[in-house]
Scaffold this motif. Structure first.
Motif, short mmCIF file in Angstrom:
data_model
loop_
_atom_site.label_atom_id
_atom_site.label_comp_id
_atom_site.label_asym_id
_atom_site.label_seq_id
_atom_site.Cartn_x
_atom_site.Cartn_y
_atom_site.Cartn_z
N ALA A 130 -28.83 -49.27 -16.46
CA ALA A 130 -28.80 -48.55 -17.66
C ALA A 130 -29.47 -47.11 -17.62
CB ALA A 130 -30.16 -49.54 -18.78
N ARG A 159 -26.40 -45.20 -16.22
CA ARG A 159 -25.39 -44.82 -17.25
C ARG A 159 -25.83 -43.81 -18.25
NH1 ARG A 159 -21.57 -48.71 -17.50
NH2 ARG A 159 -21.87 -50.52 -15.99
N THR A 160 -27.23 -43.91 -18.46
CA THR A 160 -27.76 -42.70 -19.42
C THR A 160 -27.82 -41.48 -18.67
OG1 THR A 160 -29.38 -44.34 -20.36
CG2 THR A 160 -30.01 -42.19 -20.38
N THR A 220 -24.12 -39.87 -18.73
CA THR A 220 -23.75 -39.85 -19.90
C THR A 220 -24.52 -38.79 -20.48
OG1 THR A 220 -23.58 -42.11 -20.56
CG2 THR A 220 -23.78 -40.66 -22.56
N TRP A 249 -20.52 -50.57 -11.32
CA TRP A 249 -20.43 -49.21 -11.52
C TRP A 249 -19.16 -48.49 -11.26
CZ3 TRP A 249 -25.87 -47.70 -8.50
CH2 TRP A 249 -26.85 -48.16 -9.32
N VAL A 294 -18.14 -46.29 -14.02
CA VAL A 294 -19.04 -45.12 -14.24
C VAL A 294 -18.73 -43.78 -13.22
CG1 VAL A 294 -21.49 -44.01 -13.75
CG2 VAL A 294 -21.18 -46.45 -14.75
N CYS A 326 -17.71 -41.79 -23.02
CA CYS A 326 -18.77 -42.43 -23.08
C CYS A 326 -19.28 -43.34 -24.38
CB CYS A 326 -19.90 -41.35 -22.61
SG CYS A 326 -19.75 -40.64 -21.33
N ARG A 355 -19.08 -46.37 -24.95
CA ARG A 355 -19.72 -47.44 -24.85
C ARG A 355 -21.24 -47.22 -24.57
NH1 ARG A 355 -17.71 -51.89 -20.07
NH2 ARG A 355 -19.48 -53.44 -20.81
N ASP A 356 -21.38 -46.39 -23.68
CA ASP A 356 -23.06 -46.22 -23.37
C ASP A 356 -23.57 -45.30 -24.61
OD1 ASP A 356 -22.82 -47.73 -20.98
OD2 ASP A 356 -21.74 -45.74 -19.98
#
Length: 489
Positions: free
Chosen positions: A301, A304-305, A308, A424, A427, A469, A471-472
């Motif tokens: 998480a 991804r943050t 983003t 990933w 990502v 982005c 989805r995140d």
């Protein structure tokens, strides 16, 4: 007053739980932002009032001090953060106190040796004045204490305390700097910074504890510190070495331009540094408590943050590098724009560092993987500077730092991706797409900056990135809305 006193001078935290990662991150952002703005203000005031050569000398001594601190004291702070947090996870107060005391002694010995080396090197090799030589030694001591106590407070989950002392330290630093500049005491230009770091460190320094660590645990901490030093030296040393090496290939004025670019690029990494500081003790505590599934979910998480949020921050910085230089330093510093663009790309690559927290805070071999990965980046980066230096001058330092940073960031990420079988792939593709959009935007804008086209390119970049982005972004917005709702309630 009693609550403020408790926040400024808290006792060791033996609890086995942490405050939420969001709160830790927010407080760390405040702390690092305040300290980063202090360093940034330092560069602006010296550069504006004293010119390129003075800024180049100040940043040269500062880069040397930061580099020397990487050789042991800063890793002692990382060791304190990890082993204090692990003792809390095992609910062992005696080991907690003993680990803090042992890492403090380790940091102090390293700081004393390296401080003397820094003063001698500044006078004998760099050829600077005795004022700078003395300042160099004192700066190593104070910066060592600052980095150690920052790690200790993180291990104790004392993020409120860290933020408060960062504010006090930064106010002290900038106030003293103004007095030094107004008084014309140019030979003690670094004394305000030394004082600020000392003010931060003294209240948290751990005295000798009656509790003793087992010989095996002491050996584990020293081995971790040694490998951590190798990792930090390879990861962070390249930037500071690029300043020192670049001085041999170009003029003092060019070095001043590079120093200005460095001062603008590095604060942009404060957010990712804050996330790393908040995440690492939590990772160590969860690993010690055996919560490995929760650990993997959190690392996923966080990456991804980071991608983003941080990639568009650097993307906008790259697209607006010229105006940023013009506003902060003035039109005569515009020649630093290519250097700033390269450094923004390099620093952004090091900002997606959730894999580093995973390796640093868990198995003992993880720090060795980090050290090896960053060692490859350091070696290739230095080789690039040495090969390109005679032709490109100071620009070779920026290019070398970019090449080394890309390698240092990519190798740990690939390792953790494979180790924990995380998803990933998407990502990484998103990161590549983001960089491609930024490069396309630079090509469209051309060499001459114009406001309206730059606004259009920036808006298009951010809009497409938001779609990529989505989805995140939705979970982030949901979490933020929930927090706001609880705050209103």
């Amino acid at each position: 007053m009693s609550r403020l006193r408790a926040a400024l001078f808290p006792p060791p935290n033996h609890g086995s739980t942490d405050q939420s990662l969001g709160s830790s991150f927010g407080l760390t952002v405040v702390a690092i932002l305040v300290q980063g703005l202090s360093r940034f203000g330092y560069s602006i005031l010296v550069g504006r009032l004293m010119g390129k050569e003075a800024l180049g000398e100040v940043n040269l001594v500062l880069s040397l001090a930061v580099f020397l601190v990487l050789l042991w004291p800063q890793a002692s702070g990382t060791a304190a953060a990890k082993f204090v947090a692990m003792a809390r996870g095992r609910q062992d107060p005696d080991e907690h106190l003993a680990a803090a005391s042992f890492t403090a002694r380790s940091a102090a010995v390293g700081a004393a040796v390296l401080g003397a080396a820094g003063a001698a090197f500044t006078a004998a090799v760099l050829g600077l004045s005795w004022g700078y030589a003395v300042s160099s030694g004192l700066l190593v001591l104070s910066l060592s204490a600052y980095n150690y106590t920052r790690g200790l407070r993180a291990g104790n989950n004392q993020f409120v305390t860290t933020a408060l002392w960062d504010c006090i330290s930064s106010f002290t630093t900038l106030s003293l700097l103004l007095l030094v500049l107004l008084a014309g005491w140019h030979w003690v230009l670094l004394l305000p910074l030394i004082t600020g770091y000392t003010v931060f460190a003294l209240p948290a320094w751990r005295r000798r504890s009656r509790a003793r660590l087992a010989p095996g645990r002491r050996r584990e901490i020293l081995v971790f510190t040694a490998w951590g030093s190798a990792h930090l030296l390879a990861a962070s040393g390249l930037l500071h070495l690029s300043v020192v090496i670049g001085r041999t290939y170009d003029s003092e004025e060019a070095l001043g331009l590079y120093a200005a670019a460095v001062s603008l690029a590095t604060p942009a990494s404060m957010l990712s540094g804050a996330m790393m500081t908040a995440l690492s003790p939590s990772v160590a505590r969860m690993f010690a408590a055996g919560h490995t599934d929760e650990l993997s979910r959190q690392v996923d998480a966080i990456l991804r943050t980071m991608v983003t949020v941080f990639l568009p921050v650097f993307g906008v910085g790259i697209l607006w590098a010229g105006p940023v230089l013009h506003v902060v330093y003035g039109p005569e510093w515009q020649a630093a724009e290519p250097l700033l663009v390269i450094l923004f790309f390099a620093v952004s690559a090091t900002s997606f560092n959730a894999a580093n927290a995973r390796l640093n805070g868990t198995e003992s071999w993880g720090i060795k993987v980090l050290a090896a990965s960053n060692g490859v980046g350091l070696a290739v980066g230095i080789a690039t500077i040495l090969v390109l230096g005679p032709e490109l001058g100071i620009r070779a330092s920026a290019v070398g730092y970019l090449v080394g940073s890309l390698l240092s960031a990519l190798l740990p990420l690939l390792f953790v991706w494979r180790l924990d079988r995380l998803r990933w792939g998407g990502v990484l593709l998103r990161i590549l797409a983001g960089y491609a959009m930024v490069l396309a935007g630079l090509a469209l804008l051309g060499g001459e900056f114009r406001v309206l086209p730059a606004l259009g390119v920036t808006a298009a970049f951010l809009s497409i990135w938001l779609l990529l982005c989505a989805r995140d972004v939705r979970p982030l917005l949901g979490s933020l809305a929930a927090r706001l709702g609880r705050a209103r309630g």
